[in-house]
Design a protein around this motif. Structure first.
Motif, PDB file in Angstrom:
ATOM      1  N   LEU A 205     -82.372 -35.818  52.056  1.00 19.62           N
ATOM      2  CA  LEU A 205     -80.928 -35.984  51.879  1.00 19.62           C
ATOM      3  C   LEU A 205     -80.688 -37.324  51.196  1.00 19.62           C
ATOM      4  N   TYR A 206     -79.962 -37.295  50.089  1.00 18.08           N
ATOM      5  CA  TYR A 206     -79.754 -38.521  49.323  1.00 18.08           C
ATOM      6  C   TYR A 206     -78.892 -39.505  50.111  1.00 18.08           C
ATOM      7  N   ARG A 307     -83.916 -40.913  48.858  1.00 21.67           N
ATOM      8  CA  ARG A 307     -83.719 -39.831  49.830  1.00 21.67           C
ATOM      9  C   ARG A 307     -84.338 -40.184  51.182  1.00 21.67           C
ATOM     10  N   VAL A 377     -74.771 -37.487  47.271  1.00 24.23           N
ATOM     11  CA  VAL A 377     -75.553 -36.725  46.290  1.00 24.23           C
ATOM     12  C   VAL A 377     -75.757 -37.578  45.042  1.00 24.23           C
ATOM     13  N   ARG A 381     -73.795 -34.914  41.204  1.00 25.70           N
ATOM     14  CA  ARG A 381     -73.891 -33.576  41.796  1.00 25.70           C
ATOM     15  C   ARG A 381     -72.838 -33.446  42.893  1.00 25.70           C
ATOM     16  N   LEU A 383     -71.790 -31.918  46.977  1.00 22.45           N
ATOM     17  CA  LEU A 383     -72.282 -31.520  48.297  1.00 22.45           C
ATOM     18  C   LEU A 383     -71.332 -30.477  48.869  1.00 22.45           C
ATOM     19  N   VAL A 604     -79.920 -29.264  52.024  1.00 22.40           N
ATOM     20  CA  VAL A 604     -80.364 -30.636  52.300  1.00 22.40           C
ATOM     21  C   VAL A 604     -80.103 -31.064  53.744  1.00 22.40           C
ATOM     22  N   GLU A 614     -76.801 -29.108  48.206  1.00 27.76           N
ATOM     23  CA  GLU A 614     -76.614 -29.895  46.990  1.00 27.76           C
ATOM     24  C   GLU A 614     -76.429 -28.922  45.839  1.00 27.76           C
TER      25      GLU A 614
END
Length: 653
Positions: A205-206, A307, A377, A381, A383, A604, A614
């Motif tokens: 997970l970012y 991440r 994200v 991007r 979520l 994620v 994501e």
């Protein structure tokens, strides 16, 4: 199919307990020291990689061979570490720890070996942890060790010999556990789900490191200022000390202070006039909101690509099969109520403390609410966050056949209002969102589904929400009268469990199969409940005995959630229903996760009944919600519904 049992010992400068397997194995100094293995139950062999030995070609080929199933205890570790150097797809692996958890046992190779009754010589050697500290982690440089920062085999040759024996012993113990549990197999769909779980954990997970570092800096400044103010007001060396502060407060306000717990402090603040004492208590209240441990955990666990990996533990909640949180504990993040989350995040990233104070007042509380938003994200991007609407309430209605509840979920979905309408005989349209009746319906729904009574209502906050203790028994009675099929379900499961234990014969209840399963040769004995999905709930070493109320009850061995010890436990109808309902809800999530993965979505995170994906465009959310609402083959008639939103960072809608 051939079987290959494996255990490895490794070295890394990263603290695995704090940073997790993935960052540990990604460290530049990561090294596999020992590789112990056995093909098809043959004597265990060991390869001393640290001293220049190489894995045999047969083993390297087997790691990539789909016709060789690889087994390890906590196999996620072996799989990920070995894939730093060798090719071995996760689909070819099985985890003996997961097998033990599936069968109702605790985690830990030594602990599960003891619970299974495996002889000591087939369990972990007692010197294991000491040897791991010697060879697997950096050491402090001292004059006696010639200022070295690491212990190598030639520094401690006798200990290294013991360490190799210990590694071999792990494979022996793992094989024995596998043998004992083999007659109670994990369903194939669970292995497929575990494989997906490893891919989700490895994806990670970012995390916004700027946000994390900003939060820690802001907290450091604000808490420092608050503590300095408390010292100036009280003259105490340590105003955090309960003993010192209690004595000061008693002298300041002229009355005894019972304690400094959260509720007591709130009441004191409410009745005190402006002045030193009130301000000191307000400071204590503010400081209690500080929750930077999770920011610190993120900072420690974040990998080079931004991440955080390894946040989920498959079957971590045991028995029900639900996941548990690890490292940052995403299953237990504070909720957010701020309406200006994005602006608050920008202030934290910019470390603008004075503006945070001006805009939000209580900075520690603001930081606490922003913890979720540190997960985000990358590269513009999106979520997508989606969850099942009232999943446990839907499952229990479906399982019990409580028709009026099923109709509510199939139509308007207002279960709190509908529950109050059933309880008090008031038309649904006369129960508004802020009404007392809706409040009673809500607290009853949250507290009473699993045979809870007055105490459960209090634990769920009934008194804080304006209800009086005198009216609670009536709420319990009215809810049970309105949900007679659910009440019947409690007693049906309890009576069926006792019947199974008394007669040894299987009993079916509402699509569930309850039975006694024993295997003499492996000394295993379980009470099991087969769920509609085909998965089983296991209760180890079951027996009947009177409970604290003098009533015959099912007892079994399991992990006490308070003491964390393997001990005798007992259960009753409502608790069995809770286990079953939560397990079915988990299985609904499992089916949906598989569907989402097969549709190509990048999962994620997931927390209880919520999924985070994501993605790249807003239109994806509609399809995700559609997948959550699709019927499940083994749960015909169960009305499922997904709700969700799209965001740039994780939050509660």
């Amino acid at each position: 199919m051939r079987q290959l049992n494996i255990d490895i010992e490794t070295y890394s400068g990263v603290d695995i307990k704090k940073a997790g397997t993935y960052k540990y194995a990604q460290s530049p100094d990561f090294q596999i020291l020992l590789f112990a293995y056995s093909f098809d139950g043959e004597p265990v062999r060991i390869v001393d990689l640290a001293q220049g030995e190489y894995l045999p070609t047969e083993v390297v080929q087997a790691l990539a061979d789909p016709y060789v199933i690889k087994h390890a205890y906590n196999a996620a570790f072996e799989w990920y570490c070995l894939n730093r150097f060798f090719y071995s797809p996760i689909e070819q692996w099985r985890c003996t720890q997961v097998h033990g958890l599936y069968c109702g046992y605790t985690a830990g190779l030594g602990a599960v070996g003891e619970a299974l009754g495996i002889p000591q010589d087939k369990r972990k050697l007692g010197t294991g942890m000491s040897l791991i500290r010697t060879f697997c982690v950096p050491c402090k440089p001292t004059k006696s060790n010639v200022m070295r920062t690491r212990t190598l085999p030639h520094h401690e040759p006798e200990k290294w010999r013991l360490f190799k024996e210990y590694c071999v012993g792990d494979v022996v113990a793992e094989m024995e556990i596998q043998h004992r549990l083999s007659v109670f197999p994990v369903p194939e769909q669970e292995w497929q789900l575990w494989h997906l779980d490893q891919r989700i954990n490895a994806r990670g997970l970012y995390c916004d490191l700027q946000m994390v570092e900003g939060a820690l800096a802001v907290d450091d400044q604000v808490t420092g200022e608050l503590r300095a103010e408390a010292v100036a007001l009280t003259g105490l060396d340590n105003p955090k000390s309960v003993q010192q502060l209690s004595k000061w407060l008693e002298e300041e306000i002229g009355e005894e202070v019972e304690n400094l717990q959260k509720g007591t402090v709130s009441k004191l603040i409410g009745k005190l006039d402006e002045g030193k004492a009130k301000r000191v208590l307000e400071i204590r209240q503010e400081l209690s909101k500080t929750s930077v441990k999770k920011y610190q955990a993120m900072q420690t666990a974040i990998c080079e690509d931004g991440r955080v990996r390894g946040l989920l533990q498959f079957y971590g909640a045991n028995r029900t099969g639900r996941w548990a949180g690890r490292l940052v504990q995403i299953q237990n993040l504070p909720r957010n109520y701020l309406s200006t989350l994005e602006f608050a995040r920008q202030l934290v990233v910019g470390k603008k403390v004075e503006m945070l104070k001006l805009m939000y007042g209580n900075v520690p509380d603001t930081l606490s609410q922003l913890i979720r938003t540190a997960f985000t994200v990358p590269n513009k991007r999106l979520l997508h966050v989606a969850d099942f609407s009232a999943i446990e309430a839907r499952v229990i209605a479906w399982l019990a056949g409580e028709q009026w509840r099923l109709e509510v979920f199939a139509t308007h979905g207002k279960i709190y209002e509908a529950s109050a309408s059933q309880m008090f005989g008031v038309p649904l349209d006369q129960i508004g969102k802020g009404s007392d009746l809706r409040q009673k319906g809500k607290v009853a729904e949250l507290a009473l589904g699993y045979q809870g009574g007055k105490g459960a209502l209090i634990s769920m906050g009934a008194l804080e929400q304006g209800l009086t203790e005198d009216e609670l028994p009536e709420i319990v009675t009215r809810w049970r009268n309105a949900n007679r099929r659910i009440v019947d379900l409690w007693y049906s499961l309890e009576n069926a469990a006792i019947e199974v234990m008394e007669t040894g014969h299987p009993v079916g209840v509402k699509g569930l199969l309850m039975q006694r399963e024993s295997h003499y040769a492996t000394q295993q004995d379980f009470f099991t409940i087969t769920l509609p999905s085909g998965r089983k709930l296991y209760y180890a070493k079951p027996f009947l005995r009177e409970n604290d109320f003098g009533k015959q009850a099912l007892h079994y061995w399991g992990m006490d959630q308070t003491s964390k010890k393997w001990t005798e436990l007992n259960t009753y109808g409502g608790k069995l229903v809770e286990n079953v309902v939560q397990a079915i809800a988990r299985d609904c999530l499992a089916v949906t996760l598989m569907r989402m993965d097969q549709a190509g979505y990048e999962i994620v995170l997931h927390v209880h009944d919520e999924v985070g994906i994501e993605g790249d465009n807003h239109d994806e959310l509609d399809h995700i919600l559609q997948l959550m609402s699709e019927p499940i083959p083994w749960a015909q008639g169960l009305p499922l519904k997904g709700d969700g939103f799209t965001t740039n960072f994780y939050q509660k809608d």
